[in-house]
Design an enzyme around this catalytic site. Structure first.
Site, PDB file in Angstrom:
ATOM      1  N   ALA A 276      -3.653   3.607   1.462  1.00  0.00           N
ATOM      2  CA  ALA A 276      -4.495   3.774   2.641  1.00  0.00           C
ATOM      3  C   ALA A 276      -5.682   4.668   2.302  1.00  0.00           C
ATOM      4  CB  ALA A 276      -3.680   4.386   3.770  1.00  0.00           C
TER       5      ALA A 276
ATOM      6  N   PRO B 152       0.834  -1.202   0.000  1.00  0.00           N
ATOM      7  CA  PRO B 152       0.000   0.000   0.000  1.00  0.00           C
ATOM      8  C   PRO B 152       0.871   1.254   0.000  1.00  0.00           C
ATOM      9  CG  PRO B 152       0.009  -1.041   2.174  1.00  0.00           C
ATOM     10  CD  PRO B 152       0.734  -1.968   1.258  1.00  0.00           C
ATOM     11  N   LEU B 153       0.565   2.176  -0.884  1.00  0.00           N
ATOM     12  CA  LEU B 153       1.390   3.377  -1.041  1.00  0.00           C
ATOM     13  C   LEU B 153       0.517   4.622  -1.168  1.00  0.00           C
ATOM     14  CD1 LEU B 153       3.930   1.939  -3.648  1.00  0.00           C
ATOM     15  CD2 LEU B 153       4.468   2.567  -1.283  1.00  0.00           C
ATOM     16  N   THR B 154       0.530   5.429  -0.160  1.00  0.00           N
ATOM     17  CA  THR B 154      -0.166   6.711  -0.191  1.00  0.00           C
ATOM     18  C   THR B 154       0.477   7.612  -1.235  1.00  0.00           C
ATOM     19  OG1 THR B 154      -0.860   6.575   2.088  1.00  0.00           O
ATOM     20  CG2 THR B 154      -0.548   8.796   1.207  1.00  0.00           C
TER      21      THR B 154
ATOM     22  N   HIS C  85       1.819   1.333  11.704  1.00  0.00           N
ATOM     23  CA  HIS C  85       2.421   2.664  11.492  1.00  0.00           C
ATOM     24  C   HIS C  85       1.901   3.796  12.361  1.00  0.00           C
ATOM     25  CE1 HIS C  85       3.638   1.152   7.217  1.00  0.00           C
ATOM     26  NE2 HIS C  85       4.407   0.680   8.187  1.00  0.00           N
TER      27      HIS C  85
ATOM     28  N   TYR D 273      -1.092   4.586  13.388  1.00  0.00           N
ATOM     29  CA  TYR D 273      -2.427   5.130  13.170  1.00  0.00           C
ATOM     30  C   TYR D 273      -3.408   4.562  14.202  1.00  0.00           C
ATOM     31  CZ  TYR D 273      -0.166   7.019   9.084  1.00  0.00           C
ATOM     32  OH  TYR D 273       0.697   7.700   8.273  1.00  0.00           O
TER      33      TYR D 273
ATOM     34  N   GLY E 192       7.272  -1.855  -1.769  1.00  0.00           N
ATOM     35  CA  GLY E 192       6.758  -0.496  -1.805  1.00  0.00           C
ATOM     36  C   GLY E 192       7.496   0.355  -2.818  1.00  0.00           C
ATOM     37  N   ARG E 193       8.623   0.888  -2.393  1.00  0.00           N
ATOM     38  CA  ARG E 193       9.306   1.880  -3.229  1.00  0.00           C
ATOM     39  C   ARG E 193       9.765   1.316  -4.568  1.00  0.00           C
ATOM     40  NH1 ARG E 193      12.894   3.471   1.782  1.00  0.00           N
ATOM     41  NH2 ARG E 193      12.507   1.240   2.049  1.00  0.00           N
TER      42      ARG E 193
ATOM     43  N   HIS F 249      -5.800  -1.466   8.070  1.00  0.00           N
ATOM     44  CA  HIS F 249      -4.511  -0.822   8.366  1.00  0.00           C
ATOM     45  C   HIS F 249      -4.341  -0.740   9.885  1.00  0.00           C
ATOM     46  CE1 HIS F 249      -1.001   1.521   8.122  1.00  0.00           C
ATOM     47  NE2 HIS F 249      -1.345   2.416   7.219  1.00  0.00           N
ATOM     48  N   GLY F 250      -3.587  -1.672  10.410  1.00  0.00           N
ATOM     49  CA  GLY F 250      -3.344  -1.686  11.852  1.00  0.00           C
ATOM     50  C   GLY F 250      -1.905  -1.326  12.180  1.00  0.00           C
TER      51      GLY F 250
ATOM     52  N   ARG G  65      -2.783  -5.381   8.279  1.00  0.00           N
ATOM     53  CA  ARG G  65      -1.361  -5.010   8.296  1.00  0.00           C
ATOM     54  C   ARG G  65      -0.995  -4.522   9.694  1.00  0.00           C
ATOM     55  NH1 ARG G  65       2.578  -1.024   4.746  1.00  0.00           N
ATOM     56  NH2 ARG G  65       3.685  -2.803   3.903  1.00  0.00           N
TER      57      ARG G  65
HETATM   58  C1  LIG Z   1       5.311   6.824  -0.722  1.00  0.00           C
HETATM   59  C2  LIG Z   1       4.952   5.824   0.350  1.00  0.00           C
HETATM   60  C3  LIG Z   1       3.656   5.727   0.768  1.00  0.00           C
HETATM   61  C4  LIG Z   1       3.291   4.758   1.720  1.00  0.00           C
HETATM   62  N1  LIG Z   1       1.983   4.627   2.065  1.00  0.00           N
HETATM   63  C5  LIG Z   1       1.587   3.614   2.867  1.00  0.00           C
HETATM   64  C6  LIG Z   1       0.222   3.361   3.103  1.00  0.00           C
HETATM   65  O1  LIG Z   1      -0.669   4.031   2.558  1.00  0.00           O
HETATM   66  N2  LIG Z   1      -0.097   2.345   3.933  1.00  0.00           N
HETATM   67  C7  LIG Z   1       0.858   1.562   4.526  1.00  0.00           C
HETATM   68  O2  LIG Z   1       0.522   0.645   5.283  1.00  0.00           O
HETATM   69  N3  LIG Z   1       2.165   1.766   4.288  1.00  0.00           N
HETATM   70  C8  LIG Z   1       2.539   2.748   3.462  1.00  0.00           C
HETATM   71  N4  LIG Z   1       3.865   2.907   3.164  1.00  0.00           N
HETATM   72  C9  LIG Z   1       4.823   1.887   3.613  1.00  0.00           C
HETATM   73  C10 LIG Z   1       5.019   0.848   2.490  1.00  0.00           C
HETATM   74  O3  LIG Z   1       3.840   0.087   2.266  1.00  0.00           O
HETATM   75  C11 LIG Z   1       6.163  -0.134   2.807  1.00  0.00           C
HETATM   76  O4  LIG Z   1       5.853  -0.867   3.957  1.00  0.00           O
HETATM   77  C12 LIG Z   1       7.467   0.613   3.001  1.00  0.00           C
HETATM   78  O5  LIG Z   1       7.722   1.474   1.902  1.00  0.00           O
HETATM   79  C13 LIG Z   1       8.635  -0.351   3.142  1.00  0.00           C
HETATM   80  O6  LIG Z   1       8.706  -1.194   2.018  1.00  0.00           O
HETATM   81  P1  LIG Z   1       9.788  -0.940   0.840  1.00  0.00           P
HETATM   82  O7  LIG Z   1      11.131  -0.973   1.477  1.00  0.00           O
HETATM   83  O8  LIG Z   1       9.556  -2.077  -0.123  1.00  0.00           O
HETATM   84  O9  LIG Z   1       9.491   0.404   0.242  1.00  0.00           O
HETATM   85  C14 LIG Z   1       4.270   3.908   2.270  1.00  0.00           C
HETATM   86  C15 LIG Z   1       5.595   4.044   1.857  1.00  0.00           C
HETATM   87  C16 LIG Z   1       5.946   4.982   0.910  1.00  0.00           C
HETATM   88  C17 LIG Z   1       7.373   5.062   0.461  1.00  0.00           C
END
Ligand SMILES: Cc1cc2nc3c(=O)[nH]c(=O)nc-3n(C[C@H](O)[C@H](O)[C@H](O)COP(=O)(O)O)c2cc1C
Length: 431
Positions: free
Chosen positions: A99, A66-68, A245, A247, A385-386, A242-243, A294
């Site tokens: 999210a 999930p990526l905001t 980070h 929140y 994610g990234r 979403h449990g 999560r």
């Molecule tokens: C731009 C961005 C937005 C994110 N948004 C969310 C989100 O909406 N919900 C969530 O649970 N984690 C969010 N994360 C965390 C990612 O889902 C992921 O756990 C985190 O980037 C680590 O994984 P990676 O090393 O593969 O990037 C976000 C991370 C990034 C970089």
């Protein structure tokens, strides 16, 4: 429609709540997900099975985390998200949407999507359809920020709600530039909590509704039939609660934040009560086979740390087993801080071993350690994610060992509907 995500097949799930069977897995004679060899993160040959239940198994172990992206203007998902998610869809692959707010008190960031109004639900439909048209499995991450907010995001400028009335110190936003300030939250009264639980339930139902097309009477039968055939009568395939980070749910789970003296605070059991009530409500509403969660017991984002994260993770894993939910998605202990990776002696292994459904691990993975995590049975699936943000064709790149695009942190959260969003290049088609 039942959805199975890489389930270890022979296990019985649930306690009578919305059972599903892993028919495709059995009939396909596939080895358990955790034992199957995955050398590329590429489709491993699973497909839809027909029969009473449509059972989906993700192909490949490369899940979109999930990526905001903060491009849902006014909390309404926008058409540019159709392309963004479609670009990241492979047939049978699992995508977890960004999210998505469950109510008008759930927001803490500009332009994040919601799923509590009719307009938002309608706006999700073409996005869900876009993913389904390419054969993807799409889960919606349902979210309440709790105290990670301020009055400007709240209806009538009221205080954000939380498990506590302790406020957060100003913090540098994830873009590394802006400083976020937070209003002193209002501690939820015990008897208000069921209403918030209900918001998660309704949001989950809305997510499942988000793809449904209601027949329009003035269409001729022929057009109507074509419409139905073109747009299967299905919404998101499930939701991820979403449990994580820091929140709202995490504000109840973690003892650094939760200072309640009612049945939602104090003991581990009490601190987990809110999360499990949400799981119960969502499961009752849409079925355990469509529910994931999560969690990030080891993380300390937004001043939400726990004094015994392993005990917390284990307690939740065992408690979740009773619901037979589809998956548990855990953030690696090394992701102590947002976007940074610190190696720690902690491991998700005991928690993964305790949880009986499908396990997804996330946080700092690349192709090599992701494949290793799957092949050693440390996890069933890995969410990226990234790397997935900047490589829309990540599964293919992993498969052929192609170089990866670098992500640009500066465009993670900008409003532009294209830049840093749908302009990351694909591999040239002749590679
Ligand atoms: C731009 C961005 C937005 C994110 N948004 C969310 C989100 O909406 N919900 C969530 O649970 N984690 C969010 N994360 C965390 C990612 O889902 C992921 O756990 C985190 O980037 C680590 O994984 P990676 O090393 O593969 O990037 C976000 C991370 C990034 C970089």
């Amino acid at each position: 429609m039942a959805v199975v995500v890489g389930r270890r097949p022979m296990r019985t799930v649930g306690t009578g709540v919305a059972h599903h069977h892993a028919g495709a897995t059995r009939s396909g004679g596939r080895r358990p997900a955790s034992r199957r060899k995955s050398d590329s993160g590429r489709p491993t040959g699973a497909a839809r099975s027909s029969g009473e239940n449509h059972v989906l198994i993700p192909q490949g172990r490369v899940v979109l985390a999930p990526l905001t992206r903060q491009r849902s203007y006014g909390n309404v998902p926008q058409p540019h998200a159709i392309l963004y998610y479609q670009e990241r869809t492979t047939k049978g692959g699992l995508l977890i949407a960004e999210a998505t707010g469950i109510s008008d008190t759930a927001q803490g960031y500009k332009d994040t999507p919601g799923i509590w109004t009719k307009e938002q639900v309608e706006a999700w439909k073409p996005i869900v359809d876009g993913v389904h048209a390419k054969g993807g499995i799409f889960f919606c991450q349902i979210w309440h920020v709790g105290r990670v907010s301020n009055n400007t995001f709240q209806p009538n400028g009221q205080a954000p709600i939380s498990s506590t009335n302790k406020s957060l110190k100003p913090a540098v936003r994830a873009n590394g530039i802006d400083v976020a300030t937070f209003s002193t939250p209002r501690r939820l009264e015990t008897d208000e909590i069921p209403f918030v639980v209900n918001d998660y339930r309704v949001a989950a139902r809305n997510a499942i509704e988000a793809g449904k097309r209601h027949p329009i009477t003035f269409l001729t039968p022929d057009i109507l039939i074509r419409n139905i055939l073109n747009y299967p009568n299905t919404g998101f395939d499930g939701v991820e609660i979403h449990g994580a980070h820091g929140y709202l749910i995490d504000q109840f789970l973690k003892d650094q934040v939760n200072d309640r003296s009612d049945k939602y605070g104090g003991s581990l059991e009490n601190r987990c009560r809110f999360a499990l009530e949400v799981v119960q409500a969502v499961t009752d509403e849409i079925g355990a086979d469509k529910v994931g969660i999560r969690l990030s017991p080891f993380a300390s984002y937004s001043e939400a740390a726990d004094s015994n994260p392993e005990a917390l993770g284990l307690y939740m894993a065992n408690a979740l087993n009773k619901f037979g939910i589809l998956y548990c998605h855990m953030v690696e202990p090394r992701m102590v801080k947002l976007g940074e990776k610190f190696e720690t002696p902690h491991s998700l292994r005991p928690i993964r071993d305790a949880f009986k459904g499908t396990f997804i691990a996330a946080g700092g993975y690349n192709k090599e350690d992701g494949n290793k995590a799957v092949s050693t049975g440390y996890t069933d699936l890995v969410a990226y994610g990234r790397l997935f943000l900047s490589n829309p064709d990540l599964p293919e790149r992993f498969e052929i060992d192609a170089p990866l695009n670098k992500y640009n942190r500066e465009t993670f959260y900008i409003s532009d509907p294209v830049i840093g969003y749908t302009d990351y290049p694909f591999l040239p088609s002749d590679v």
